[in-house]
Scaffold this motif. Structure first.
Motif, PDB file in Angstrom:
ATOM      1  N   LEU A  23       0.903  -0.716  -0.251  1.00  0.00           N
ATOM      2  CA  LEU A  23       0.038  -0.133  -0.008  1.00  0.00           C
ATOM      3  C   LEU A  23       1.203   1.504   0.325  1.00  0.00           C
ATOM      4  O   LEU A  23       0.954   1.768  -0.511  1.00  0.00           O
ATOM      5  N   SER A  24       2.072   1.302   0.588  1.00  0.00           N
ATOM      6  CA  SER A  24       3.215   2.426   0.356  1.00  0.00           C
ATOM      7  C   SER A  24       3.486   2.656  -0.600  1.00  0.00           C
ATOM      8  O   SER A  24       3.612   4.206  -1.038  1.00  0.00           O
ATOM      9  N   ILE A  25       3.825   1.940  -1.433  1.00  0.00           N
ATOM     10  CA  ILE A  25       4.638   1.571  -2.557  1.00  0.00           C
ATOM     11  C   ILE A  25       3.664   2.412  -3.875  1.00  0.00           C
ATOM     12  O   ILE A  25       3.657   3.823  -4.288  1.00  0.00           O
ATOM     13  N   LEU A 356      10.061   9.914  -5.231  1.00  0.00           N
ATOM     14  CA  LEU A 356      10.811   9.585  -3.795  1.00  0.00           C
ATOM     15  C   LEU A 356      10.154   8.902  -3.426  1.00  0.00           C
ATOM     16  O   LEU A 356      10.328   7.953  -2.206  1.00  0.00           O
ATOM     17  N   VAL A 357       8.489   9.534  -3.195  1.00  0.00           N
ATOM     18  CA  VAL A 357       7.555   8.529  -2.324  1.00  0.00           C
ATOM     19  C   VAL A 357       7.587   6.870  -2.691  1.00  0.00           C
ATOM     20  O   VAL A 357       8.186   6.194  -1.552  1.00  0.00           O
ATOM     21  N   VAL A 358       7.886   7.080  -3.853  1.00  0.00           N
ATOM     22  CA  VAL A 358       7.717   5.388  -3.835  1.00  0.00           C
ATOM     23  C   VAL A 358       9.312   5.065  -3.615  1.00  0.00           C
ATOM     24  O   VAL A 358       9.446   3.389  -3.198  1.00  0.00           O
ATOM     25  N   VAL A 359      10.176   5.806  -3.841  1.00  0.00           N
ATOM     26  CA  VAL A 359      11.540   4.637  -3.757  1.00  0.00           C
ATOM     27  C   VAL A 359      11.880   4.851  -2.342  1.00  0.00           C
ATOM     28  O   VAL A 359      12.192   3.709  -1.274  1.00  0.00           O
ATOM     29  N   VAL A 360      11.387   5.789  -1.271  1.00  0.00           N
ATOM     30  CA  VAL A 360      10.899   5.486   0.340  1.00  0.00           C
ATOM     31  C   VAL A 360      10.127   4.422   0.678  1.00  0.00           C
ATOM     32  O   VAL A 360      10.509   3.287   1.699  1.00  0.00           O
TER      33      VAL A 360
END
Lengths: 490, 223
Positions: A23-25, A356-360
């Protein structure tokens, strides 16, 4: 047992951790997807609409504002041009057609635009078809209106019904209503998927007439309201500015001679009764000789849509007009490109943040698997004791990380498009441009053989898969090095 | 004819921080015949489990030879050892160690996967039937009792019809009734497929159920 079954079972075993990580990804991917799809579809829509118009001529000022106002029916007009300028342009041998536009008022937020009926037959949209009146007929007299398809749908107005316009291009409660000048709906345009769907077309004469009445009552013209704003559009010197030729109303359009007789005075046709909610057949066209051709008797127009006989004249005429002091010419396609260059900076910043959100979030895959590794070391040892090779276990863990991330990718793509579906309706309401939330998005980065066949969504899911696999390398390496004997004995 | 033959086996664990290594096993010569069933008895920490790990090829000895049939396991590279173990050696763990994400049936099938055994679901179900758990084939380990889990563990160890089954304290978590049942089951199933069986235990009651009992102290020169 198939590797995918093993991975599925392992992911399901840790469903909460898998779900939250995915979900976070997914949230990051959703942002990337929505931003890219929105920008791409908006640009395509703007390009498509702009492509229907070769050249737009208007008062000196911002060419982008001129294009936005004339082609997309957004923003406020730059200023006015004398009607004589339009006549001169129309008479030019190089011009195939020139159609004047005069900004009127609004009805429930939908703009009233004064023009000539030729608009419906001469202007060809991207699909090669004219704008075309689908129901009823074009206006043939003042106070007759042809509505865009969305206007008809949203307002519920049908042929033969009447409405009262409000002053100004925005629908505000404070705006003055032109109560004694109701318009009759005589035509509804076909659905075009362009801003025209949200426009009400009336004759040039109507625009002028309605404001003549308003002025007679002491009301303010739109330009008078605009002039109250601090910023003055740059352009021709005061003495040359067409607006300044009239010290009373710069933005609405004066008649030189009395307007056509009001609707209802036309021979053979009484003004139709207002029957809310009732659809009647379109009123018969009045005798044009009696009312005069709408729009021919005014002083000023807001803009002119120009089509040239040959594309070779385009840049020549563009330069010629811009050299002059009276008007400016704008190329809609070029202005849209400029607009998206400006918007692109913000768009890229948003996109970067989303990536960046995806990478984190992808790092969270690493953390989740790493954290689970402590309890899984014994499982790994058991698998090894059963005969699983180090590489097999390593591969399973990498795949597990990759599949978790790819699951996030799939969720994100769906979520992104769902977001677009929710936002799409309000965006369409604002711009009139259709947004297809479930259309594939074009991949813009990469070699031609890739971008030609692989849509953005597939690339994003593949990207998250690879990213997840990379994040799975560290925990997989630790599992690879598991001391079997020690963990079996623990 | 010996199935398992160990010669000059030496295993030592590295000492902490430069200390000399600790010898664990020193077995000059020991073996068992095909189909033989042996209880290997020894005190805790005597090296019983290490011996099983060496025989299974999980731990490489410092020197010596561990031959199963014609194959010296110590001379195989790691990948070959893994394949050899999957195909020829069944392993039953002290704490069962069924994989919690998989059903009883899948745990048995997993054992087959690593040996490229294509027998499939029917064979795995037959094995579960032989341990009396066919109707629990779709149950997850958490849904099974300790005794049932151990029986699934036995079915998994036998999935590839191994020549040798190694069991490391397989009944330590069971009460006496289940302990005897599990031992009987292992012995019967190994006999059925002709597999040799080595059961490591510290429980004399378990050892007594075997025709041959080997005390590790008798074969291991490290005391």
């Amino acid at each position: 047992m198939h590797t995918l079954t093993v991975i599925y079972r392992n992911l399901r075993q840790r469903w909460l951790s898998t779900g939250l990580t995915a979900l976070s990804i997914g949230l990051g991917v959703a942002l990337v997807t929505a931003i890219t799809a929105l920008r791409q579809q908006a640009q395509a829509n703007f390009d498509n609409v702009a492509a229907s118009y070769e050249l737009v001529v208007g008062a000196k000022g911002s060419p982008l504002q001129l294009v936005l106002n004339t082609v997309f029916h957004l923003d406020v007009p730059v200023g006015n041009l004398p009607y004589s300028y339009y006549r001169k342009l129309k008479a030019d041998d190089r011009v195939a057609y020139a159609i004047p536009l005069a900004l009127g008022d609004n009805y429930r937020g939908f703009r009233l635009v004064g023009t000539e009926p030729e608009y419906f037959t001469l202007v060809r949209l991207k699909d090669g078809q004219p704008v075309a009146v689908a129901q009823g007929r074009p206006f043939a007299a003042d106070y007759e209106a042809v509505m865009g398809s969305v206007v008809a749908r949203e307002t519920g107005l049908a042929l033969g019904q009447t409405f009262v316009a409000r002053h100004g291009v925005e629908d505000t409660a404070a705006a003055e209503e032109h109560e004694d000048a109701p318009f009759t709906v005589v035509g509804i345009l076909r659905e075009t998927g362009t801003p025209l769907d949200r426009v009400i077309f009336i004759s040039l004469g109507s625009v002028d007439e309605i404001h003549q009445e308003s002025r007679d009552k002491g009301g303010k013209s739109l330009l008078e309201q605009l002039e109250a704003l601090p910023a003055e559009p740059s352009g021709s010197p005061p003495e040359d500015r067409p607006e300044d030729r009239n010290d009373h109303d710069h933005h609405h359009h004066h008649r030189k001679k009395p307007a056509a007789p009001p609707v209802g005075d036309t021979p053979g046709g009484d003004k139709p009764a207002v029957l809310p909610g009732q659809t009647t057949s379109a009123p018969a066209a009045p005798n044009q000789a009696a009312v005069g051709v709408p729009g021919q008797a005014i002083d000023e127009v807001t803009a002119i849509i120009v089509k040239l006989r040959s594309p070779g004249y385009l840049f020549l005429m563009h330069r010629e007009i811009n050299k002059g002091k009276d008007a400016q010419a704008a190329l809609p396609g070029v202005e849209v490109q400029k607009l998206f260059t400006i918007v692109g900076t913000v768009d890229r910043a948003l996109l970067l943040m989303s990536v960046l959100v995806v990478v984190v979030a992808a790092v969270s895959v690493l953390v989740a698997i790493y954290n689970s590794l402590a309890e899984r070391r014994r499982e790994v040892a058991v698998l090894r004791a059963l005969g699983a090779h180090r590489r097999t276990v390593f591969g399973w863990l990498v795949w597990e990380a990759a599949m978790t991330a790819a699951l996030g990718g799939v969720v994100g793509v769906l979520l992104g498009h769902a977001l677009l579906a929710v936002a799409g309706s309000s965006l369409k309401f604002l711009s009139g441009l259709p947004l297809d939330p479930w259309r594939w998005t074009r991949l813009e980065v990469g070699p031609a053989w890739l971008t030609a066949y692989v849509p953005f969504e597939v690339a994003v899911i593949a990207g998250t898969l690879v990213l997840g696999a990379v994040m799975g390398l560290l925990p997989a390496a630790l599992a690879y090095r598991t001391n079997v004997a020690r963990h079996l004995s623990e | 004819m010996s199935l398992l033959q160990i010669r000059q086996l030496r295993v030592q664990y590295p000492g902490p921080d430069g200390e000399p290594p600790t010898p664990v096993l020193d077995i000059p010569d020991w073996g068992i015949a095909a189909g033989e069933q042996v209880a290997l008895v020894g005190a805790s920490g005597s090296g019983k489990t290490t011996l099983l790990h060496v025989v299974a090829g999980i731990v490489l000895p410092d020197s010596g030879e561990v031959r199963l049939g014609d194959t010296d396991i110590t001379r195989l590279d790691e990948a070959s050892r893994d394949r050899f173990r999957a195909a020829n050696i069944g392993y039953i763990f002290q704490q069962v160690h069924l994989l919690p994400a998989f059903t009883a049936l899948e745990n048995v099938l997993l054992g087959m996967t690593f040996a490229d055994n294509r027998a499939g679901t029917a064979e795995a179900l037959a094995l579960l039937e032989s341990v009396g758990l066919r109707e629990r084939a779709r149950y997850f380990p958490r849904q099974l009792s300790a005794g049932q889990q151990q029986r699934v563990g036995i079915a998994r160890a036998l999935a590839n019809r191994p020549r040798l089954v190694l069991a490391d304290e397989p009944t330590s978590a069971l009460d006496a009734r289940h302990r005897d049942a599990v031992i009987d089951l292992m012995q019967r199933l190994c006999q059925d497929i002709g597999a040799a069986l080595i059961v490591v235990t510290h429980d004399e009651a378990v050892a007594r159920r075997f025709p041959t009992t080997i005390r590790l102290a008798d074969i291991n020169h490290v005391h």
